[in-house]
Motif scaffolding. Structure first.
Motif, PDB file in Angstrom:
ATOM      1  N   VAL A  29      -1.465   8.110  -0.981  1.00  0.00           N
ATOM      2  CA  VAL A  29      -0.749   7.105  -0.321  1.00  0.00           C
ATOM      3  C   VAL A  29      -0.721   7.370   1.203  1.00  0.00           C
ATOM      4  CG1 VAL A  29       1.313   5.542  -0.303  1.00  0.00           C
ATOM      5  CG2 VAL A  29       0.616   6.517  -2.416  1.00  0.00           C
ATOM      6  N   ASP A  68       0.790  -1.209  -0.090  1.00  0.00           N
ATOM      7  CA  ASP A  68       0.097   0.233   0.114  1.00  0.00           C
ATOM      8  C   ASP A  68       0.972   1.054   0.171  1.00  0.00           C
ATOM      9  OD1 ASP A  68      -2.574  -0.954  -0.066  1.00  0.00           O
ATOM     10  OD2 ASP A  68      -2.644  -1.342   2.064  1.00  0.00           O
ATOM     11  N   PHE A 124      -3.139   1.885  -7.798  1.00  0.00           N
ATOM     12  CA  PHE A 124      -2.416   2.409  -7.096  1.00  0.00           C
ATOM     13  C   PHE A 124      -1.524   3.319  -7.842  1.00  0.00           C
ATOM     14  CE2 PHE A 124       2.210   2.463  -5.254  1.00  0.00           C
ATOM     15  CZ  PHE A 124       1.882   2.515  -4.051  1.00  0.00           C
TER      16      PHE A 124
END
Length: 451
Positions: A243, A98, A234
């Protein structure tokens, strides 16, 4: 940081999205699909050859001071050790997945699995280095567990986040197919080794060959994964500077109920899966009295049914809903538990094949929609952390000790019905958790909307 409602449920900004700035091309999607399926097949091959070796040879080779039952339990306990590292791998790789990206974690997980597997194939036994042998075996199994703990989340997210609209369940099922495909490869490798070698040769060195073959497979997997680009979702997060610094903290803060329910829902599939893939090999040989080759072939047949049923269940899930299909699979686990052992205990090869194949279909019915269902519970900013942890916790609670518990129950009662009760209870636990799990409503797929 993504906004959430006061109740901790995802707000409008948390909804899964595929930013229009970098819509994947059909070629990119096919490349990701191939890399996900082949890569996970290789990693599960690495993971499951350990289970086959634990059932066949690890007891006398690494725990020779124990009686046969204790040696088998010790070997299965070593198999279970890998599950201890899986949530840790899910947490660590989920965090960096992540923070840094999905692709880099997929490459890392494959390297960890490959190196650990090859080293197991080179590991001296107890007779050569004494107590250091089982200790090193446990350490390498922990590395395998750590690697596979981060593998599932990364492979699933690359597939789901690259998927065309209304195809997230189908694309998410591709990494799930890697599990039975890896089992087929692992069992075929052991079947060939057992058939071609005398028992003494297999125990002395033949069991090492499937582990050493992993070196070639890992190179193939790495080449495929290095060619894919980062997940478009992403990439959009990184471009928008969304993020998160601590994604796992956000999971516990805003998605705790989803995490708990998804973990509980994920218990039954790995439990039944490992009973089929690992315990049945020991049970079929040691209790029923078949040869190891016969039982390995039965597991291969069941795995083929498993592989096909995953794809079918994913397609059905796109039409009728992921949750409904998942519920049907959990219910089938509970319903099939007692007929399963009745057929297996008959000792008839055909009956055993039916028992294992129907059980494999039950697992597949849950596995097909599972990836998309679990992944879409979490927004893209925490999806790797949330989905990995949910899946791995469920795997530990369900699958880690299933072979050991089954072996202990049979030793205590000299009957299979307690194992059937155990299996049915796990299916019921997942079914109940699923009833309370929310779901993104699927949109019916129009004809012709393919890859």
């Amino acid at each position: 940081m993504s906004a959430t409602t006061a109740a901790g449920r995802p707000g409008p900004s948390d909804a899964p999205r595929v930013p229009p700035r970098r819509e994947p091309t059909p070629t990119q999607r096919r490349r990701v699909a191939a890399a996900s399926l082949i890569g996970t097949t290789i990693e599960w091959y690495d993971y499951f050859i350990f289970g086959s070796a634990a059932a066949l040879v690890f007891g006398p080779l690494f725990f020779p001071q124990a009686d046969p039952l204790t040696g088998t339990l010790a070997a299965f306990a070593t198999f279970a050790v890998g599950f201890i590292a899986r949530p840790i791998g899910g947490i660590v790789m989920g965090h960096f997945g992540d923070r840094v990206g999905r692709k880099s974690m997929l490459v890392t997980s494959m390297m960890l699995m490959g190196v650990a597997t090859v080293l197991i194939g080179l590991l001296p036994t107890y007779e050569t280095i004494g107590i250091a042998a089982p200790i090193l075996l446990v350490v390498l199994r922990l590395v395998q567990g750590f690697g596979v703990g981060g593998e599932w989340g990364g492979a699933v997210l690359m597939s789901v986040e690259y998927a065309p609209p209304r195809r997230r369940a189908i694309f998410g099922s591709l990494p799930q197919m890697g599990l039975p495909a890896g089992v087929i490869l692992a069992n075929v490798a052991f079947i060939v080794a057992v058939q071609r070698l005398a028992p003494g040769e297999f125990a002395a060195w033949g069991w090492r060959v499937p582990f050493l073959l992993s070196a070639v497979l890992i190179v193939v997997g790495l080449v495929l994964r290095l060619k894919v680009q980062e997940s478009p979702e992403f990439a959009a997060l990184r471009e928008d500077k969304e993020v998160l610094r601590s994604p796992l903290v956000q999971v516990f803060r805003s998605h705790k109920s989803d995490l708990l329910l998804a973990s509980a829902a994920s218990i039954a599939a790995p439990a039944l899966g490992y009973l089929i893939l690992v315990y049945m090999l020991s049970y079929g040989v040691g209790v029923i009295g078949h040869s190891s080759q016969t039982v390995l072939w039965l597991i291969v047949v069941a795995s083929l049914a498993w592989l096909v049923a995953i794809g079918i269940s994913a397609v059905v899930a796109e039409r009728v809903g992921r949750k409904r299909v998942f519920l049907a699979g959990a219910l089938l686990v509970s319903v099939w538990a007692f007929p399963f052992f009745r057929l297996v205990d008959s000792g008839e090869v055909v009956s055993m094949g039916v028992a294992l194949s129907v059980a494999a279909v039950a697992v597949a019915t849950m596995a097909g929609p599972q990836a998309a269902l679990v992944a879409d519970l979490f927004p893209a900013s925490v999806r790797y952390s949330g989905s990995s942890l949910a899946y791995q916790v469920g795997s530990v609670l369900g699958g880690a000790f299933a072979p050991t518990i089954a072996t202990s129950l049979f030793a205590a009662y000299a009957a299979s019905w307690p194992i059937a009760v155990y299996m049915a209870a796990l299916g019921a636990a997942s079914f109940l958790a699923l009833l309370f799990l929310r779901e993104e409503e699927p949109v019916p797929a129009p004809v012709g909307d393919g890859v």
